[in-house]
Design an enzyme around this catalytic site. Structure first.
Site, mmCIF file in Angstrom:
data_model
loop_
_atom_site.group_PDB
_atom_site.id
_atom_site.type_symbol
_atom_site.label_atom_id
_atom_site.label_comp_id
_atom_site.label_asym_id
_atom_site.label_seq_id
_atom_site.Cartn_x
_atom_site.Cartn_y
_atom_site.Cartn_z
ATOM 1 N N THR A 133 -19.478 -42.698 13.817
ATOM 2 C CA THR A 133 -20.310 -41.545 14.161
ATOM 3 C C THR A 133 -21.787 -41.810 13.881
ATOM 4 O O THR A 133 -22.128 -42.603 12.993
ATOM 5 C CB THR A 133 -19.855 -40.325 13.319
ATOM 6 O OG1 THR A 133 -20.787 -39.268 13.491
ATOM 7 C CG2 THR A 133 -19.775 -40.651 11.833
ATOM 8 N N ASP A 134 -22.639 -41.088 14.603
ATOM 9 C CA ASP A 134 -24.083 -41.198 14.340
ATOM 10 C C ASP A 134 -24.471 -40.513 13.028
ATOM 11 O O ASP A 134 -25.590 -40.687 12.534
ATOM 12 C CB ASP A 134 -24.900 -40.617 15.503
ATOM 13 C CG ASP A 134 -24.654 -39.134 15.761
ATOM 14 O OD1 ASP A 134 -23.781 -38.538 15.111
ATOM 15 O OD2 ASP A 134 -25.358 -38.565 16.627
ATOM 16 N N GLU A 135 -23.544 -39.714 12.456
ATOM 17 C CA GLU A 135 -23.892 -38.970 11.237
ATOM 18 C C GLU A 135 -24.157 -39.893 10.051
ATOM 19 O O GLU A 135 -24.752 -39.479 9.060
ATOM 20 C CB GLU A 135 -22.784 -37.970 10.883
ATOM 21 C CG GLU A 135 -22.583 -36.939 11.968
ATOM 22 C CD GLU A 135 -21.925 -35.651 11.500
ATOM 23 O OE1 GLU A 135 -21.782 -35.450 10.284
ATOM 24 O OE2 GLU A 135 -21.571 -34.844 12.362
ATOM 25 N N TYR A 160 -18.113 -35.974 4.809
ATOM 26 C CA TYR A 160 -17.575 -36.614 6.023
ATOM 27 C C TYR A 160 -18.372 -37.864 6.364
ATOM 28 O O TYR A 160 -17.808 -38.954 6.531
ATOM 29 C CB TYR A 160 -17.600 -35.628 7.204
ATOM 30 C CG TYR A 160 -17.448 -36.309 8.561
ATOM 31 C CD1 TYR A 160 -16.262 -36.940 8.920
ATOM 32 C CD2 TYR A 160 -18.505 -36.330 9.481
ATOM 33 C CE1 TYR A 160 -16.121 -37.577 10.152
ATOM 34 C CE2 TYR A 160 -18.377 -36.954 10.718
ATOM 35 C CZ TYR A 160 -17.183 -37.573 11.045
ATOM 36 O OH TYR A 160 -17.051 -38.207 12.259
ATOM 37 N N LYS A 164 -17.332 -41.842 6.365
ATOM 38 C CA LYS A 164 -17.408 -42.684 7.572
ATOM 39 C C LYS A 164 -18.340 -43.874 7.312
ATOM 40 O O LYS A 164 -18.067 -44.997 7.744
ATOM 41 C CB LYS A 164 -17.904 -41.876 8.777
ATOM 42 C CG LYS A 164 -16.915 -40.868 9.340
ATOM 43 C CD LYS A 164 -15.636 -41.470 9.928
ATOM 44 C CE LYS A 164 -15.827 -42.252 11.205
ATOM 45 N NZ LYS A 164 -14.535 -42.626 11.830
HETATM 46 P P1 NAD Z 1 -9.929 -35.306 15.733
HETATM 47 O O1 NAD Z 1 -10.093 -34.597 14.443
HETATM 48 O O2 NAD Z 1 -9.819 -34.509 16.988
HETATM 49 O O3 NAD Z 1 -8.635 -36.241 15.686
HETATM 50 C C1 NAD Z 1 -8.355 -37.071 14.596
HETATM 51 C C2 NAD Z 1 -6.940 -37.609 14.779
HETATM 52 O O4 NAD Z 1 -6.635 -38.459 13.654
HETATM 53 C C3 NAD Z 1 -5.866 -36.508 14.810
HETATM 54 O O5 NAD Z 1 -4.954 -36.745 15.848
HETATM 55 C C4 NAD Z 1 -5.196 -36.631 13.448
HETATM 56 O O6 NAD Z 1 -3.844 -36.216 13.450
HETATM 57 C C5 NAD Z 1 -5.344 -38.118 13.171
HETATM 58 N N1 NAD Z 1 -5.311 -38.419 11.726
HETATM 59 C C6 NAD Z 1 -6.011 -37.788 10.743
HETATM 60 N N2 NAD Z 1 -5.688 -38.302 9.549
HETATM 61 C C7 NAD Z 1 -4.771 -39.270 9.778
HETATM 62 C C8 NAD Z 1 -4.054 -40.161 8.936
HETATM 63 N N3 NAD Z 1 -4.226 -40.140 7.594
HETATM 64 N N4 NAD Z 1 -3.209 -41.053 9.499
HETATM 65 C C9 NAD Z 1 -3.031 -41.075 10.833
HETATM 66 N N5 NAD Z 1 -3.660 -40.233 11.684
HETATM 67 C C10 NAD Z 1 -4.527 -39.350 11.155
HETATM 68 O O7 NAD Z 1 -11.116 -36.358 15.807
HETATM 69 P P2 NAD Z 1 -12.069 -36.770 17.017
HETATM 70 O O8 NAD Z 1 -13.153 -35.772 17.131
HETATM 71 O O9 NAD Z 1 -11.237 -37.121 18.183
HETATM 72 O O10 NAD Z 1 -12.714 -38.103 16.402
HETATM 73 C C11 NAD Z 1 -12.052 -39.361 16.528
HETATM 74 C C12 NAD Z 1 -12.910 -40.430 15.875
HETATM 75 O O11 NAD Z 1 -14.188 -40.467 16.520
HETATM 76 C C13 NAD Z 1 -13.181 -40.187 14.395
HETATM 77 O O12 NAD Z 1 -13.128 -41.439 13.734
HETATM 78 C C14 NAD Z 1 -14.589 -39.606 14.364
HETATM 79 O O13 NAD Z 1 -15.235 -39.929 13.155
HETATM 80 C C15 NAD Z 1 -15.226 -40.305 15.549
HETATM 81 N N6 NAD Z 1 -16.315 -39.550 16.198
HETATM 82 C C16 NAD Z 1 -16.135 -38.253 16.601
HETATM 83 C C17 NAD Z 1 -17.180 -37.592 17.263
HETATM 84 C C18 NAD Z 1 -17.030 -36.169 17.764
HETATM 85 O O14 NAD Z 1 -18.005 -35.599 18.250
HETATM 86 N N7 NAD Z 1 -15.870 -35.557 17.706
HETATM 87 C C19 NAD Z 1 -18.382 -38.251 17.500
HETATM 88 C C20 NAD Z 1 -18.527 -39.580 17.052
HETATM 89 C C21 NAD Z 1 -17.474 -40.220 16.418
HETATM 90 O O1 DAU Z 2 -22.491 -36.385 15.577
HETATM 91 C C1 DAU Z 2 -21.143 -36.722 15.684
HETATM 92 C C2 DAU Z 2 -20.309 -35.734 14.902
HETATM 93 O O2 DAU Z 2 -20.302 -34.511 15.642
HETATM 94 C C3 DAU Z 2 -18.878 -36.209 14.661
HETATM 95 O O3 DAU Z 2 -18.914 -37.377 13.884
HETATM 96 C C4 DAU Z 2 -18.071 -35.113 13.950
HETATM 97 O O4 DAU Z 2 -16.728 -35.528 13.792
HETATM 98 C C5 DAU Z 2 -18.109 -33.863 14.812
HETATM 99 O O5 DAU Z 2 -17.435 -32.819 14.144
HETATM 100 C C6 DAU Z 2 -19.558 -33.447 15.087
HETATM 101 O O6 DAU Z 2 -20.198 -32.971 13.873
HETATM 102 P P1 DAU Z 2 -21.121 -31.657 13.872
HETATM 103 O O7 DAU Z 2 -21.126 -31.127 12.493
HETATM 104 O O8 DAU Z 2 -22.418 -31.906 14.527
HETATM 105 O O9 DAU Z 2 -20.237 -30.711 14.874
HETATM 106 P P2 DAU Z 2 -19.872 -29.159 14.814
HETATM 107 O O10 DAU Z 2 -19.236 -28.838 16.130
HETATM 108 O O11 DAU Z 2 -19.153 -28.785 13.583
HETATM 109 O O12 DAU Z 2 -21.304 -28.454 14.771
HETATM 110 C C7 DAU Z 2 -22.270 -28.669 15.772
HETATM 111 C C8 DAU Z 2 -23.527 -27.902 15.359
HETATM 112 O O13 DAU Z 2 -23.255 -26.484 15.438
HETATM 113 C C9 DAU Z 2 -23.962 -28.150 13.923
HETATM 114 O O14 DAU Z 2 -25.376 -28.092 13.842
HETATM 115 C C10 DAU Z 2 -23.358 -26.960 13.150
HETATM 116 C C11 DAU Z 2 -23.407 -25.848 14.166
HETATM 117 N N1 DAU Z 2 -22.329 -24.840 14.059
HETATM 118 C C12 DAU Z 2 -21.043 -25.276 14.044
HETATM 119 C C13 DAU Z 2 -19.996 -24.388 13.957
HETATM 120 C C14 DAU Z 2 -18.562 -24.872 13.916
HETATM 121 C C15 DAU Z 2 -22.629 -23.484 14.030
HETATM 122 O O15 DAU Z 2 -23.818 -23.085 14.072
HETATM 123 N N2 DAU Z 2 -21.594 -22.610 13.950
HETATM 124 C C16 DAU Z 2 -20.287 -22.987 13.903
HETATM 125 O O16 DAU Z 2 -19.377 -22.126 13.803
#
Ligand code: NAD
Ligand code: DAU
Length: 353
Positions: A133-135, A160, A164
């Site tokens: 992730t970019d975080e 988180y 990561k």
């Molecule tokens: P998600 O939360 O939707 O899915 C995570 C999956 O991992 C689920 O299916 C869960 O059951 C599985 N999992 C969790 N713990 C586990 C364990 N201990 N053993 C086996 N499986 C397990 O996540 P996502 O949003 O699809 O993100 C996937 C990956 O991409 C993550 O590594 C996240 O850090 C990265 N990522 C996400 C975003 C985003 O915006 N969602 C952006 C950049 C990177």
């Molecule tokens: O940048 C990549 C990341 O993006 C991933 O690595 C994470 O797994 C993914 O969850 C996401 O993180 P964010 O914290 O940015 O996503 P989230 O959807 O939780 O929130 C997006 C923005 O909206 C953030 O500034 C918080 C705000 N927010 C979020 C929720 C859930 C609100 O204002 N209200 C809300 O209820």
């Protein structure tokens, strides 16, 4: 199975993972895709209903934190490649349960790396791809035009992102210390179908549909760089196949939105799609207490992957967001299942009879 490559995808039942599994199953019939997922609250096999009967697909329910189980899985399948997405991913949950994030994101990643190191005596043709992730780069200032590059120093601020970041460091340590063939990518915020409705966009779609309040954290000026999940899956495909070992690729959409502007856009799209009076959804906006340690702004410089691997996003945000809204409204059963918890019974019905 003998002539085919065995590719392990972890977290394939999650949001991004399900898109990656689908893309690989459809595009690479010469791969056996083994999807390893613990099926936490975020893992949902209904995300893969359309491809679950593919002849080159196998599902394994298991926990990446379980060292012996991971070692046995490498023995069983003799993987050629690993695409590691399994993680705890929601920042708010990491604030209330940091240890759970350390276990899965740090120890889980370590177990996979170690199993690969032990099992891959000959690393020719092998690859361990860590999806991150970019975080990990921390927070940018609101009104500057700086971007995260692959050289930006790590500065994680939430449990988180700290977990990561730690896993990224372990992946690079295994490359430098043990010559394990690795590649990494760090992506910005994804949106699209099959995202669990705890994240901003699907949560707000669901709340608007149900006329529930839209909780905007803090002043709503926090900024994120949004990418359609299908474009992330396409990027993962090119990094896995053409990325240079030991390298990192930033992935993003050059698509920054202040939360409040995105929410206004989403509200207006929802009013139109639901046939409601213009401005109805905006009335649900409620400013609430800020997320602790809330990162002000993320923005990705994706020029390396664009230039070196010829990848770029395929869709504009307006089109992608409208398409995403359509998907949730056309898949109300999916939404109801995940909000009620009924989806968790799907595995029992499909796999344990
Ligand atoms: P998600 O939360 O939707 O899915 C995570 C999956 O991992 C689920 O299916 C869960 O059951 C599985 N999992 C969790 N713990 C586990 C364990 N201990 N053993 C086996 N499986 C397990 O996540 P996502 O949003 O699809 O993100 C996937 C990956 O991409 C993550 O590594 C996240 O850090 C990265 N990522 C996400 C975003 C985003 O915006 N969602 C952006 C950049 C990177
Ligand atoms: O940048 C990549 C990341 O993006 C991933 O690595 C994470 O797994 C993914 O969850 C996401 O993180 P964010 O914290 O940015 O996503 P989230 O959807 O939780 O929130 C997006 C923005 O909206 C953030 O500034 C918080 C705000 N927010 C979020 C929720 C859930 C609100 O204002 N209200 C809300 O209820």
């Amino acid at each position: 199975m003998a002539d085919k490559k065995n590719i392990l995808i972890t977290g394939g039942a999650g949001f991004i993972g399900s898109h990656v599994v689908r893309l690989f199953l459809n595009k690479y019939p010469n791969y056996n895709i083994i999807n390893l997922d613990k099926l936490t609250y975020a893992g949902n096999l209904m995300n893969l209903k359309d491809v679950e009967n593919a002849s080159n697909y196998t599902f394994e329910k298991g926990d990446i934190v379980d060292t012996n189980y991971i070692l046995s899985l490498f023995e069983k399948y003799d993987f050629d490649g690993v695409i590691h997405l399994a993680a705890e991913t929601h920042v708010d949950r990491s604030i209330t349960d940091p240890l759970g994030f350390v276990k899965t994101n740090v120890l889980g990643t370590f177990n996979l790396l170690n199993a690969a190191r032990i099992h891959w005596k000959n690393t020719e043709g092998k690859l361990f791809y860590h999806v991150s992730t970019d975080e990990v780069y921390g927070a940018l200032k609101l009104n500057e035009d700086t971007l995260f590059t692959e050289e930006t120093p790590y500065d994680p601020r939430s449990p988180y992102s700290a977990a990561k970041a730690s896993s990224d460091h372990f992946v690079r340590a295994y490359w430098h210390t043990y010559d394990l063939p690795v590649v990494l990518s760090n992506c910005s915020n994804n949106y699209g179908s099959y995202q669990f409705p705890e994240k901003l966009i699907p949560l707000f779609i669901n709340n608007i549909k149900n006329n529930k309040p839209l909780p905007v954290y803090g002043d709503g000026l926090y900024t994120r760089d949004w990418l359609w999940v299908v474009d992330h899956a396409r990027a993962i495909d090119v990094v896995y196949h053409n990325g240079k070992q030991g390298e990192t690729y930033n992935i993003g959409g050059h698509n920054e939105w202040k939360n409040i502007d995105l929410i206004y856009l989403l509200c207006d799209i929802m009013d139109e799609k639901l046939g409601r009076e213009v401005g109805s959804a905006r009335k649900l906006i409620t400013f609430v207490k800020d997320r602790p340690g809330h990162d002000r702004r993320y923005a990705i410089d994706a020029s390396k992957i664009e230039k070196d691997l010829d990848w770029k996003p395929s869709t504009t945000f307006e089109v992608g967001l409208a398409r995403t809204v359509d998907w949730y409204l056309e898949n109300l059963e999916w939404l109801d299942n995940v909000t009620s918890g009924a989806y968790q019974e799907y595995y029992e019905k499909q796999y344990t009879v």
